[in-house]
Structure formats: C-alpha cells, structure tokens
Design an enzyme around this catalytic site. Structure first.
Site, PDB file in Angstrom:
ATOM      1  N   MET A 336       1.241  -1.104   2.182  1.00  0.00           N
ATOM      2  CA  MET A 336       2.278  -0.824   1.177  1.00  0.00           C
ATOM      3  C   MET A 336       3.430  -0.010   1.766  1.00  0.00           C
ATOM      4  SD  MET A 336       1.251  -2.400  -1.450  1.00  0.00           S
ATOM      5  CE  MET A 336       2.277  -1.851  -2.801  1.00  0.00           C
ATOM      6  N   ASP A 355       3.093   8.319   9.684  1.00  0.00           N
ATOM      7  CA  ASP A 355       1.659   8.025   9.623  1.00  0.00           C
ATOM      8  C   ASP A 355       0.928   9.043  10.497  1.00  0.00           C
ATOM      9  OD1 ASP A 355      -0.971   6.612   9.562  1.00  0.00           O
ATOM     10  OD2 ASP A 355       0.216   5.078   8.544  1.00  0.00           O
ATOM     11  N   HIS A 462       4.954   2.964  -8.619  1.00  0.00           N
ATOM     12  CA  HIS A 462       3.884   2.020  -8.293  1.00  0.00           C
ATOM     13  C   HIS A 462       4.464   0.650  -7.958  1.00  0.00           C
ATOM     14  CE1 HIS A 462       0.238  -0.495  -9.636  1.00  0.00           C
ATOM     15  NE2 HIS A 462      -0.048   0.055  -8.489  1.00  0.00           N
ATOM     16  N   ASN A 512      -1.784  -3.649 -14.164  1.00  0.00           N
ATOM     17  CA  ASN A 512      -3.138  -3.887 -13.665  1.00  0.00           C
ATOM     18  C   ASN A 512      -4.174  -3.983 -14.783  1.00  0.00           C
ATOM     19  OD1 ASN A 512      -2.239  -4.113 -11.097  1.00  0.00           O
ATOM     20  ND2 ASN A 512      -2.896  -2.091 -10.414  1.00  0.00           N
TER      21      ASN A 512
HETATM   22  P1  NAD Z   1      -3.485   1.009   3.853  1.00  0.00           P
HETATM   23  O1  NAD Z   1      -4.826   1.415   4.216  1.00  0.00           O
HETATM   24  O2  NAD Z   1      -2.963  -0.323   4.313  1.00  0.00           O
HETATM   25  O3  NAD Z   1      -2.438   2.080   4.360  1.00  0.00           O
HETATM   26  C1  NAD Z   1      -2.626   3.460   4.272  1.00  0.00           C
HETATM   27  C2  NAD Z   1      -1.927   4.096   5.439  1.00  0.00           C
HETATM   28  O4  NAD Z   1      -1.898   5.497   5.234  1.00  0.00           O
HETATM   29  C3  NAD Z   1      -2.601   3.839   6.783  1.00  0.00           C
HETATM   30  O5  NAD Z   1      -1.644   3.353   7.702  1.00  0.00           O
HETATM   31  C4  NAD Z   1      -3.114   5.213   7.189  1.00  0.00           C
HETATM   32  O6  NAD Z   1      -3.115   5.415   8.574  1.00  0.00           O
HETATM   33  C5  NAD Z   1      -2.134   6.109   6.474  1.00  0.00           C
HETATM   34  N1  NAD Z   1      -2.637   7.453   6.277  1.00  0.00           N
HETATM   35  C6  NAD Z   1      -3.861   7.835   5.857  1.00  0.00           C
HETATM   36  N2  NAD Z   1      -3.940   9.176   5.786  1.00  0.00           N
HETATM   37  C7  NAD Z   1      -2.749   9.660   6.156  1.00  0.00           C
HETATM   38  C8  NAD Z   1      -2.203  10.957   6.287  1.00  0.00           C
HETATM   39  N3  NAD Z   1      -2.934  12.031   6.019  1.00  0.00           N
HETATM   40  N4  NAD Z   1      -0.945  11.094   6.703  1.00  0.00           N
HETATM   41  C9  NAD Z   1      -0.209  10.007   6.980  1.00  0.00           C
HETATM   42  N5  NAD Z   1      -0.654   8.756   6.867  1.00  0.00           N
HETATM   43  C10 NAD Z   1      -1.911   8.567   6.459  1.00  0.00           C
HETATM   44  O7  NAD Z   1      -3.401   1.107   2.260  1.00  0.00           O
HETATM   45  P2  NAD Z   1      -2.381   0.419   1.251  1.00  0.00           P
HETATM   46  O8  NAD Z   1      -2.957  -0.844   0.730  1.00  0.00           O
HETATM   47  O9  NAD Z   1      -1.030   0.410   1.853  1.00  0.00           O
HETATM   48  O10 NAD Z   1      -2.398   1.453   0.034  1.00  0.00           O
HETATM   49  C11 NAD Z   1      -1.708   2.667   0.092  1.00  0.00           C
HETATM   50  C12 NAD Z   1      -1.545   3.216  -1.309  1.00  0.00           C
HETATM   51  O11 NAD Z   1      -0.853   2.265  -2.113  1.00  0.00           O
HETATM   52  C13 NAD Z   1      -2.842   3.481  -2.039  1.00  0.00           C
HETATM   53  O12 NAD Z   1      -2.682   4.629  -2.815  1.00  0.00           O
HETATM   54  C14 NAD Z   1      -3.019   2.268  -2.922  1.00  0.00           C
HETATM   55  O13 NAD Z   1      -3.766   2.528  -4.073  1.00  0.00           O
HETATM   56  C15 NAD Z   1      -1.582   1.983  -3.288  1.00  0.00           C
HETATM   57  N6  NAD Z   1      -1.299   0.600  -3.701  1.00  0.00           N
HETATM   58  C16 NAD Z   1      -1.849  -0.453  -3.031  1.00  0.00           C
HETATM   59  C17 NAD Z   1      -1.537  -1.747  -3.432  1.00  0.00           C
HETATM   60  C18 NAD Z   1      -2.095  -2.919  -2.684  1.00  0.00           C
HETATM   61  O14 NAD Z   1      -1.956  -4.046  -3.166  1.00  0.00           O
HETATM   62  N7  NAD Z   1      -2.684  -2.728  -1.520  1.00  0.00           N
HETATM   63  C19 NAD Z   1      -0.669  -1.960  -4.517  1.00  0.00           C
HETATM   64  C20 NAD Z   1      -0.116  -0.854  -5.165  1.00  0.00           C
HETATM   65  C21 NAD Z   1      -0.438   0.415  -4.750  1.00  0.00           C
END
Ligand code: NAD
Length: 737
Positions: A336, A355, A462, A512
């Site tokens: 995301m 990151d 979101h 959702n």
């Molecule tokens: P992801 O696992 O692909 O990405 C998360 C990233 O955050 C990773 O690159 C990780 O290295 C990084 N990270 C973790 N801890 C960290 C820290 N302390 N400091 C900096 N970076 C850090 O996950 P995602 O699917 O991108 O989801 C991220 C957020 O978005 C979540 O809260 C999720 O609920 C929300 N979200 C996801 C979707 C979806 O379809 N995947 C849709 C809407 C919202």
C-alpha cells in the site's frame, strides 16, 4: 449581439473566429445560456453575407467538457413533476427540450458556410459532438488533449448527433466500440480513426483551421452529398457480421443492465437504414427515452453530480483555510505505501517514503518506477513526467527527513504495537500543524489515536488496492479527530484526484463491511451446493464487475480467513458463520489455495490461457444442487441485497452520514452495480417497501442476516426514499436516522 460565453471576431478574409470562454468556470460546458448563444451564432453565420466561414475554438485549456448534466437533471425533474398531469405533453416537452442541442448542431452543419473546429484541448460529450458537426476538424498536437463520447458511462447515449455522425465516419464495428466503451482517445488515435482531419502544433491551430476555409473547404458534410453511402450496410454480409455479434457482445458486457448502451446499438442500427435527418430524430427519441429511465437518473446523480460534489469537498469544513499540499510522508513502503507514494508524487507533491531498511524503502520507490515505465511505454506519460515524479520521492529510513511534511500517512504492518511505535517516532519530528493519518483497515482510529500526543490531528485515510487504480478513499474520523485534520485529509485526496467519503470509526468502516457481506453470501452459496459458475455469473448479471469468488482470490483467500479468525477472537464465535469458516479453512489450511497470488484459489490460473473455476470446488460442499434447482434471480438478489442492506445499516448507525457518499463509495469502492447508482439508489429504485419484502423473504429462507433494519422498516411504511428522507449535504442522515 452581446454574448457572455462566446466572442466572435471576423478577419479581413471574412473568417469569423468564435472563441468559447465561459466566465467564472474553469471549463466550458453546454448549458442553457450556451445553447441560446450558439443558436444566435448559427443564425448570424447563415445570414451575414460578410462572414465567409468560421472557426470555433476555446480560450480555456480544454475545448469543452460536454453538456452540463445538472441541466439534464433539471429537465428530468420538470418531467416527473408534470407527467402525472398530462403524460403526452410531458413526454413531448422532454423530447423537444432534450433534442434542442442536436437541432442547433444540425443547423450549424447546414448553415451554408464552412465551419472548422479548432480543437485546442479536451473535447468530451456534447463538446466533441459540436466538433463532429463542423465541416473540418483540426486538433492541437498534444498528449493532454482527449476526445471522447463518455455518455454511456453516466447511463446515457450521445444525443446531439454523436451516434449518427460517428457511425458515418468509420466502420460500424469501430463506431460501436467507440460509442459503447465511452473511453477517451488521444489526438493521434482520433486522427487514425478519422474523427480528426488534421493534427498541428497548438500555436498554428487557428491558422490551420482558417487555411482550410481559404483553400475552398466546402460547407457540406459527407452525408449531405448526393450518393453518400453509409459504411454500415445493414442488409449485407458485412452487416450480418457486425450487428449480430454486436448484440451478443453487448449482452455479454452489460447483461442488458444499461438502457443507454442498448440505445446506442439501436441508434446505430436503425440510423443506418434511413436518411441523416431521420436518423437524428431516431437518436433523439432514444435519447429522451433513455433519459427517462431510472438507471440514467441514478447514474447521472451518483456518477456525475454527487461524485463531482464530493470531489470538490462537499464534506469539507468551510472555515478551515485550504491547504496547498507540498510535502507528504509515507511510512511503510510495502504494497500500500508504495502505491500511496506513487499517487502522491504523480500529483506533484514531494514524498518522503520510509521503511525499516533502505532496501525496503527502495523497493517501494521501484514500484513507482515500474508504473511510470508502463505509462511511458503505453504513451500515457512523457519521459519528463517520469523523471519529475521519481525525483519527488525520497526513499529513506531516516525519520528526520519528515521535517516540513504537512501530512504523514502510515501504511506499516497491521499490528497495533508496530503502529504505536511508528506514531511516536513520527510525532517526534512532525511540525505542530502537521496531520498524522493511518491507512489501517481494521484497527479503530479512536483507539490508535490514544497512542498519539495530538489526537485532534490524527485521522484515518483508508486507500483501496491497487492504489493507483482505485478511485475511492475513505476518510475515517476518530472520536477526537479535529476539523483541521479532516480538511487536510480532504485537500490531500482532492490533490491526488481521488474521491473521498467521510466515514465514522466502526469495524470495517463502510466499504469493507459491504464487500465482506458480498463475499460471505457467495461463500455460503458454495456451501449450499450452488454451482460456483452460477454464483459468478449471477454476480456479473446483476451488474458486478467482478464475481465474489474471483474477488476473494484477488484480495487473497488467506486474508479472508485471517479476518474471519480475528473477528471470532474479538467478537466471539457467534460473529462468524461456521459454514464460511469451514469453506475458508478447507481452502487455506487443508488445500493451500490462497488465491491469485498463489496461482490457485477459487480459480485455477494456468500459465497460458484464461483463469477458470477450480473444478473440485463444488466437492467441498456437503451436497450439490443442479442448475435447475437454483433460481438465478435469487442468486442475483441475494448478492446485491446483502450489500445494499449493509449500506442501509451503515446509514442507520451513522457510519456514513451522507447518502451520496454511500452511493458513490459503493460504486468506486467495490463496483456495486453501477447501473443502479449505488447501494442506496438500488433500494430507492426498487422502493423501500419492495426491498423490505424481498429481504424478509430472503430472511425466511436463508437466515436472519437478511432481516431489514428498523430504518428500512420505517421507510417502507412511510413510502420514503433515502434521498427524500436524507436530502444530501450537511450530514442530514446523521441528524435524522
Ligand atoms: P505490507 O506488508 O505490504 O507493507 C508493510 C510495510 O511496512 C513493509 O514494507 C514493512 O517493511 C513496513 N514496516 C513495518 N514496520 C515498519 C516500521 N516500524 N517502520 C517502517 N516501516 C515498517 O502491508 P500492506 O498490505 O501495504 O498494508 C499496510 C497497511 O495498509 C496495513 O495497515 C493494512 O491494513 C492497510 N491496508 C491494506 C490494504 C490491502 O489491500 N493490502 C488495503 C487498505 C489498507
């Protein structure tokens, strides 16, 4: 003659340049005043002997964005007010008024003087139709100029000669494709299709247009020349090869849900059999009848009027100064975060993408590089755009780089502790007026804000995946979120050209919750033994762009499983359906069918060829039903009703407080049958009483999840509609639900 929208200047050769420049508007549109002035101009062209020809151009960046759809809304309102008194007169009045533009364009085409369209910028809908009614079209050579007839996308058809002129300018299959898709063409594509005659540098546009007149350009359209042959020869082998498959394709693509698209097919077919003026009348009749359809009214309202109002910040607190957003931080460069960084940088905003490791941050930035390279290859952007966008993204692990950010969006792992840690780190370097936003899908904003030293400046933003393509953004208000945070979030969403809806902080927010029901219903149908193909086809027939099983695969079957487990843990056994749990457990735990990402889920994804439903899926159900035992209408009703019902609950619970947001959010967020205008318009179109009856029937047969809520019961008894009970704007739903 005094005109406010056009100026007319005649040169020494007697060529009039008509410049369209509506006062107080960023774009030219066609409204009543434009039609009045165009009529006067056409009269002058025809009668003034000193004028030898004319060039029509615009002083704005765009040529014209099309008809002002609020004008059509007003026409419809008049019609509905008068139809009860005198149906014939009401129909005649609607026909006469809605054909006026077509008649003005025809008068222009037959005024006896050569008229050239100098298309300096984007020309859409009626804006392109006027160009088609000119005798020659010269367009500026620019990547940003788009030409199209997008009427079908708001439930209509091009009603000012578009279907007839386009069908006479190219082969019928191309014409149908162009009209039915409603997508935009770049100038080079329009030239290749014959919609534009010349492409010249922008600076030479008007001169090139005038030259065509000086060179003796004739004031006659090809279809007004004796012996013109329509390219679509209906009663010929070529005609058979075109129109029969076109009907089939139309059914396949639309399931006959769109009167506008059906009207286009009829206009092109019937118009090919008669002389041009009769063909125009046919088009006008179809236009008026499509305009009266509930689908067109609902689509115009949601997909044009409401979407525009929300995009312009209908929900924005008026007394907070607008923010010009220059620098945004994105924490978490994963799936995301990488997408959020891309759309932000594309909007000309500097991005600090953070990151845990430099490699992870760089990988996030590489996502932008990939999307930009694709865009370049497809000719959508230029090298300079790519370079500038990438230069705006700083990929780093250093939180100090966030200094000066007006907004930070957090998209780290969905883990409270990780998020709490990030909130503290970010707030340590953020300026006083900056806003912190979380992209969490499941954690309540109010509780996350407890970790913040400045909960007023804490909000949810979101996004939906894939971020670059999904147009909806939910803005989540925590209990203590302040107006400045809301204004910043709305200004940001506007800057990245997406549509925001403002939602209160409950589990699943709005979209959702509804999507969850869609998937649940389909999963239960699988377990009832309904053939999976009937579930997927039923959804498509009901107007959903993606079947629920395909959608589960896209979001990942194991994610659905994890959400179910989390719900059970948080809310108890009763909050989940054991039949769905059994299905997901079988898929994920026993069979490892995790969805699209694993190349196996509800579908099989072969290396070559298209995906197909997993043949063994039906065996998971305890018993099988044959197709004859299943009512496809019931499948359709269950799938749409379960989402619409959830939307109605969201209004009652004040999760969504503006009916426009529920409707627009449902179409942009989860593709809810666009023909209906959205979840609430679907109920309004059917009538609350009929919807409640249907739900009660479904509840008796399938369980209490279909029981209508109190609000719907009340609306059914009082014969109310959502738009009547909660007039849009001002959070009316919040006050009177
Ligand atoms: P992801 O696992 O692909 O990405 C998360 C990233 O955050 C990773 O690159 C990780 O290295 C990084 N990270 C973790 N801890 C960290 C820290 N302390 N400091 C900096 N970076 C850090 O996950 P995602 O699917 O991108 O989801 C991220 C957020 O978005 C979540 O809260 C999720 O609920 C929300 N979200 C996801 C979707 C979806 O379809 N995947 C849709 C809407 C919202």
């Amino acid at each position: 003659m005094t005109m406010k929208n056009f100026s007319l200047e005649t040169d020494a050769d007697g060529i009039a340049t008509i410049t369209w420049d509506m006062p107080g508007r960023s774009m030219n549109v066609i409204d009543m005043s434009v039609m009045n002035e165009l009529e006067t101009i056409v009269g002058k062209l025809a009668s003034d002997a000193a004028i030898k020809g004319a060039v029509i151009t615009s002083a704005k960046d765009a040529f014209c964005a099309g008809a002002d759809l609020t004008m059509l809304e007003a026409l419809l309102k008049q019609y509905h007010q008068s139809v009860g008194k005198d149906e014939t007169a009401a129909n005649q009045a609607l026909f006469d008024q809605s054909r006026r533009l077509s008649q003005i364009f025809r008068a222009l085409e037959t005024c006896g003087k050569p008229v050239v369209a100098a298309i300096n910028g984007t020309a859409l809908g009626g804006g392109l139709e006027i160009c088609l009614a000119c005798h020659h079209r010269v367009a500026a050579d620019s990547e940003t100029v788009k030409l199209g007839l997008p009427e079908v996308k708001v439930g209509l058809l091009p009603g000012a000669g578009g279907t007839q002129r386009v069908a006479r300018m190219m082969q019928p299959a191309d014409a149908l494709q162009f009209l039915l898709k409603g997508s935009d063409l770049r100038v080079s594509q329009a030239k290749a299709m014959g919609l534009v005659d010349e492409v010249v540098p922008a600076k030479k546009l008007v001169e090139a247009a005038k030259q065509w007149i000086r060179d003796g350009g004739k004031p006659v359209a090809p279809w007004d020349v004796d012996g013109f042959r329509h390219p679509a020869k209906v009663f010929s082998p070529a005609g058979m090869m075109t129109f029969m498959p076109a009907n089939a394709l139309y059914r396949k693509e639309t399931w006959d849900n769109y009167p506008g698209a059906r009207g286009i097919l009829s206009c092109v077919y019937e118009g090919a059999l008669v002389p041009f003026d009769t063909a125009l009348t046919i088009e006008q009749r179809y236009f008026a009848s499509v305009l009266k359809s509930p689908q067109a009214a609902a689509m115009i309202r949601s997909l044009f009027v409401s979407m525009q109002a929300l995009g312009k910040g209908a929900r924005r607190p008026a007394d907070v100064k607008p923010n010009r957003i220059r620098k945004v931080g994105v924490i978490g460069a994963g799936f995301m975060g990488a997408g959020i960084a891309y759309v932000t940088a594309r909007a000309g905003i500097d991005v600090v993408l953070i990151d845990q490791t430099q490699e992870a941050a760089d990988r996030g930035k590489a996502h932008s590089e990939k999307l930009l390279t694709d865009g370049l290859r497809k000719g959508r952007i230029r090298q300079a755009d790519k370079d500038a966008t990438l230069a705006r993204i700083t990929a780093t692990t250093d939180y100090n780089q966030l200094a000066g950010c007006q907004l930070v969006v957090e998209a780290v792992f969905e883990d409270r502790n990780v998020k709490v840690d990030v909130i503290a780190k970010v707030e340590a370097v953020l300026g006083r007026s900056a806003i912190f936003a979380s992209n969490t899908s499941t954690l309540p904003i109010t509780s996350l804000a407890k970790a913040s030293a400045r909960p007023k400046s804490f909000i949810g933003i979101h996004f939906f995946s894939p971020v670059d393509r999904m147009m909806l953004v939910e803005i989540i208000l925590g209990k203590r979120t302040g107006e400045k945070a809301l204004a910043m979030a709305l200004d940001y969403v506007r800057a990245i050209r997406k549509t925001p809806i403002v939602v209160n902080d409950v589990r699943g927010f709005y979209a959702n919750r509804c999507v969850g029901n869609y998937l649940l219903e389909a999963h239960l149908m699988v377990m009832e033994g309904i053939p999976p193909a009937m579930i997927e086809n039923g959804a498509r027939m009901a107007g959903m762009p993606v079947g629920p099983l395909a959608l589960t695969d896209e979001v990942a079957v194991d994610l659905a499983w994890k959400i179910l487990q989390a719900t059970k843990k948080d809310l108890g056994e009763k909050a989940v359906d054991p039949r769905q749990e059994k299905l997901l457990e079988e898929m994920v735990v026993r069979r490892g069918r995790l969805g699209r990402k694993a190349d196996k889920g509800f579908y099989e994804y072969p290396d070559i060829g298209r995906k197909y439903l997993w043949p063994d899926l039906a065996q998971i159900a305890p018993e099988q039903k044959s197709a004859d035992e299943v009512s496809i209408d019931e499948v359709k009703n269950r799938l749409l009703a379960t989402m619409a019902l959830e939307a109605a609950r969201c209004i009652e619970e004040k999760v969504v407080t503006d009916v426009r947001e529920a409707d627009v959010g449902s179409i942009l967020g989860f593709g809810f049958a666009p023909w209906s205008g959205g979840t609430l318009s679907y109920i309004d179109m059917m009538g609350a009483a009929a919807f409640v009856e249907m739900c009660k029937g479904l509840a008796r047969k399938h369980g209490k999840r279909f029981r209508p809520n109190r609000l719907l019961g009340e609306m059914a008894r009082n014969a109310e509609t959502f738009y009547g009970r909660f007039p849009p704007g001002g959070g009316a739903a919040a006050q009177s639900a």
